[in-house]
Design a protein around this motif. Structure first.
Motif, PDB file in Angstrom:
ATOM      1  N   GLU A  64     -10.734 -21.387  20.899  1.00  0.00           N
ATOM      2  CA  GLU A  64     -10.484 -20.781  22.214  1.00  0.00           C
ATOM      3  C   GLU A  64      -9.242 -19.886  22.158  1.00  0.00           C
ATOM      4  N   LEU A  65      -8.196 -20.365  21.492  1.00  0.00           N
ATOM      5  CA  LEU A  65      -6.967 -19.566  21.405  1.00  0.00           C
ATOM      6  C   LEU A  65      -7.224 -18.290  20.594  1.00  0.00           C
ATOM      7  N   HIS A  66      -8.011 -18.421  19.511  1.00  0.00           N
ATOM      8  CA  HIS A  66      -8.382 -17.243  18.711  1.00  0.00           C
ATOM      9  C   HIS A  66      -9.073 -16.205  19.593  1.00  0.00           C
ATOM     10  N   GLN A  67      -9.969 -16.660  20.448  1.00  0.00           N
ATOM     11  CA  GLN A  67     -10.696 -15.746  21.345  1.00  0.00           C
ATOM     12  C   GLN A  67      -9.712 -14.995  22.250  1.00  0.00           C
ATOM     13  N   PHE A  68      -8.774 -15.722  22.824  1.00  0.00           N
ATOM     14  CA  PHE A  68      -7.782 -15.068  23.695  1.00  0.00           C
ATOM     15  C   PHE A  68      -6.932 -14.080  22.895  1.00  0.00           C
ATOM     16  N   PHE A  69      -6.582 -14.446  21.671  1.00  0.00           N
ATOM     17  CA  PHE A  69      -5.774 -13.564  20.822  1.00  0.00           C
ATOM     18  C   PHE A  69      -6.546 -12.264  20.556  1.00  0.00           C
ATOM     19  N   LYS A  70      -7.834 -12.417  20.298  1.00  0.00           N
ATOM     20  CA  LYS A  70      -8.685 -11.243  20.023  1.00  0.00           C
ATOM     21  C   LYS A  70      -8.710 -10.325  21.242  1.00  0.00           C
ATOM     22  N   LEU A  71      -8.939 -10.957  22.389  1.00  0.00           N
ATOM     23  CA  LEU A  71      -9.026 -10.241  23.659  1.00  0.00           C
ATOM     24  C   LEU A  71      -7.750  -9.465  23.955  1.00  0.00           C
ATOM     25  N   LYS A  72      -6.630 -10.065  23.625  1.00  0.00           N
ATOM     26  CA  LYS A  72      -5.325  -9.461  23.943  1.00  0.00           C
ATOM     27  C   LYS A  72      -4.738  -8.723  22.739  1.00  0.00           C
ATOM     28  N   ASN A  73      -5.520  -8.675  21.666  1.00  0.00           N
ATOM     29  CA  ASN A  73      -5.085  -7.978  20.466  1.00  0.00           C
ATOM     30  C   ASN A  73      -3.751  -8.520  19.917  1.00  0.00           C
ATOM     31  N   ILE A  74      -3.646  -9.849  19.877  1.00  0.00           N
ATOM     32  CA  ILE A  74      -2.440 -10.486  19.331  1.00  0.00           C
ATOM     33  C   ILE A  74      -2.691 -10.764  17.855  1.00  0.00           C
ATOM     34  N   THR A  75      -1.888 -10.152  16.998  1.00  0.00           N
ATOM     35  CA  THR A  75      -2.123 -10.328  15.555  1.00  0.00           C
ATOM     36  C   THR A  75      -0.918 -10.936  14.846  1.00  0.00           C
ATOM     37  N   SER A  76       0.221 -10.983  15.541  1.00  0.00           N
ATOM     38  CA  SER A  76       1.450 -11.399  14.836  1.00  0.00           C
ATOM     39  C   SER A  76       1.713 -12.897  14.918  1.00  0.00           C
ATOM     40  N   THR A  77       0.879 -13.643  15.626  1.00  0.00           N
ATOM     41  CA  THR A  77       1.120 -15.091  15.779  1.00  0.00           C
ATOM     42  C   THR A  77       0.082 -15.890  15.011  1.00  0.00           C
ATOM     43  N   GLU A  78       0.582 -16.763  14.141  1.00  0.00           N
ATOM     44  CA  GLU A  78      -0.317 -17.623  13.375  1.00  0.00           C
ATOM     45  C   GLU A  78      -0.600 -18.903  14.171  1.00  0.00           C
ATOM     46  N   ILE A  79      -1.857 -19.336  14.137  1.00  0.00           N
ATOM     47  CA  ILE A  79      -2.210 -20.548  14.887  1.00  0.00           C
ATOM     48  C   ILE A  79      -2.204 -21.762  13.956  1.00  0.00           C
ATOM     49  N   LEU A  80      -1.481 -22.796  14.372  1.00  0.00           N
ATOM     50  CA  LEU A  80      -1.494 -24.079  13.657  1.00  0.00           C
ATOM     51  C   LEU A  80      -2.076 -25.124  14.608  1.00  0.00           C
TER      52      LEU A  80
END
Ligand code: NDP
Ligand code: MG
Length: 398
Positions: A64-80
């Protein structure tokens, strides 16, 4: 130089106040890592604004967080993910300051990891200290971590104690002329309720605190006075003091945040408008001071301050906590686990408000106490207590 901050529980009430403090001092602090549990969209908005290196969520929320990152074009934050992710960011070598603002026992291992890594740890997550007091305090000493209280009362006490008091070996007795700690309590939303009225209160009423805006769990704890009980235990550990040196004073206006009495008859109080940004800013900057948006206290407006004894008949939780601290060992961890389960059940309308202390008391009577020598034992006791408390709440289920 800018200091890197890890905010565990960034989506919560304390997490949000922490960001407010950082917003005012962008040159001093940068957000390096953040965590959330259920509010994933809010977390993605925070990542969009602050560009942390890491964001931690439960494994089930990663997609779900990946989806939001994609939507908002967030590329600099790594998800753990999960506890291992929380621990990794809490002890990350690039982190200077860890705000421990996860609610409940879930905060224990990440908070301890930050302490073991020798960080400046801003402690909001009182449950972790209640569960593991001796281990946490020892780890702080051994690893030269700065464990600074964010809880408004403990922050107030810290401000009123002599300098360097936290470094003393007190042997459980107040030192340097200190005679007593006066821990203030607002009394919560039901201060004047009769037992009959208390038997009917709803979760929504319990979550509506008169002076503070807080997460649901601590709001219910404030309503039962278990919050003050947990804080009593927290104070004993933070300031290495036996429980009978801590007196609880009900002060409904929440203007004095706690006091320290001295042998010469002095009583020092820390006062201010009830806003968590003040203790958070204090813990960030100590021994210096930084500005916040909190307006100065206007004593001509707040011209009446009242004090009274807590009523342990209507609010037995406080006494249960005091007894648990007196018993020592695993009792505070048992108390905490049972309380977390009971509060959750109350919030879900499964049990009544007055059942909360009953569940805690029965669990304390049922689960065996012993020395809290190891973390494994504490965690094992925590789950045993939870299991038993769940059975109790199911049997009480309305
Ligand atoms: P909130 O409920 O507002 O926030 C709790 C935070 O912890 C949220 O970010 C939440 O994520 C996260 N979280 C919840 N459950 C878990 C879990 N199982 N694993 C990992 N993260 C989790 O609480 P508060 O901010 O009010 O309180 C936080 C701590 O600070 C508590 O220990 C409280 O006692 C203490 N405190 C709070 C004060 C206040 O004024 N609020 C004052 C003094 C102390 P999500 O939101 O995404 O679900
Ligand atoms: Mg408090």
């Amino acid at each position: 130089m800018s200091q890197s901050v890890c905010i565990l529980g960034v989506t919560g009430s304390i997490g949000q106040s922490t960001l407010k403090v950082i917003d005012r001092h962008p040159e001093k602090y940068n957000v390096f890592a953040v965590s959330a549990f259920s509010r994933v969209e809010q977390l993605s908005e925070i990542c969009q604004q602050y560009h942390p290196q890491y964001a931690v969520v439960p494994a089930a929320k990663v997609d779900e967080l990946h989806q939001f990152f994609k939507l908002k074009n967030i590329t600099s934050t790594e998800i753990l993910s999960d506890e291992s992710g929380l621990i990794a960011v809490a002890e990350h070598p690039q982190v200077d300051i860890v705000m421990a603002a996860i609610v409940g026992a879930a905060g224990l291992l990440p908070t301890l990891a930050a302490v073991q890594a020798g960080k400046r740890v801003l402690l909001a997550n009182k449950e972790s200290l209640v569960m593991s007091g001796d281990i946490m305090m020892k780890a702080a000493k051994e690893n030269k971590a700065l464990l600074l209280p964010v809880d408004s009362e403990h922050n107030a006490i810290f401000q009123c104690l002599p300098q360097n008091y936290l470094q003393l070996d007190t042997g459980g007795k107040p030192q340097l002329g200190v005679s007593q700690i006066l821990l203030t309590a607002s009394g919560g939303p039901f201060l004047h309720h009769t037992l009959d009225e208390l038997s009917k209160v709803t979760p929504a009423q319990a979550c509506k605190h008169p002076n503070w805006s807080m997460g649901q769990k601590i709001s219910v704890d404030s309503a039962t006075l278990m919050n003050k009980g947990l804080e009593l235990i927290e104070a004993c550990h933070l300031f290495s003091i036996q429980e009978h040196f801590v007196t609880v004073v009900v002060h409904p206006q929440s203007i004095i945040h706690s006091m320290v009495q001295y042998v010469d008859g002095s009583t020092l109080a820390q006062m201010g408008n009830p806003d968590m940004c003040t203790p958070i800013a204090h813990a960030f900057a100590w021994p210096n001071r930084i500005e916040t948006h909190v307006p100065p206290l206007d004593l001509f407006v707040n011209d009446t301050l009242n004090f009274k004894q807590p009523d342990t008949v209507r609010f037995p939780a406080l006494q249960l906590a005091r007894e648990a601290m007196k018993s020592g060992g695993l009792a505070p961890a048992i108390l905490n686990a049972a309380n977390e389960i009971a509060v959750e059940a109350f919030l879900k309308n499964k049990i009544k408000f007055l059942d909360i202390p009953k569940v805690v008391e029965s669990t304390l009577n049922h689960i065996q106490n012993s020395n809290a020598d190891s973390l494994e034992l504490i965690l094992e006791t925590d789950s045993l207590s939870r299991r038993y408390a769940i059975q109790l709440t199911n049997s009480l289920s309305t």
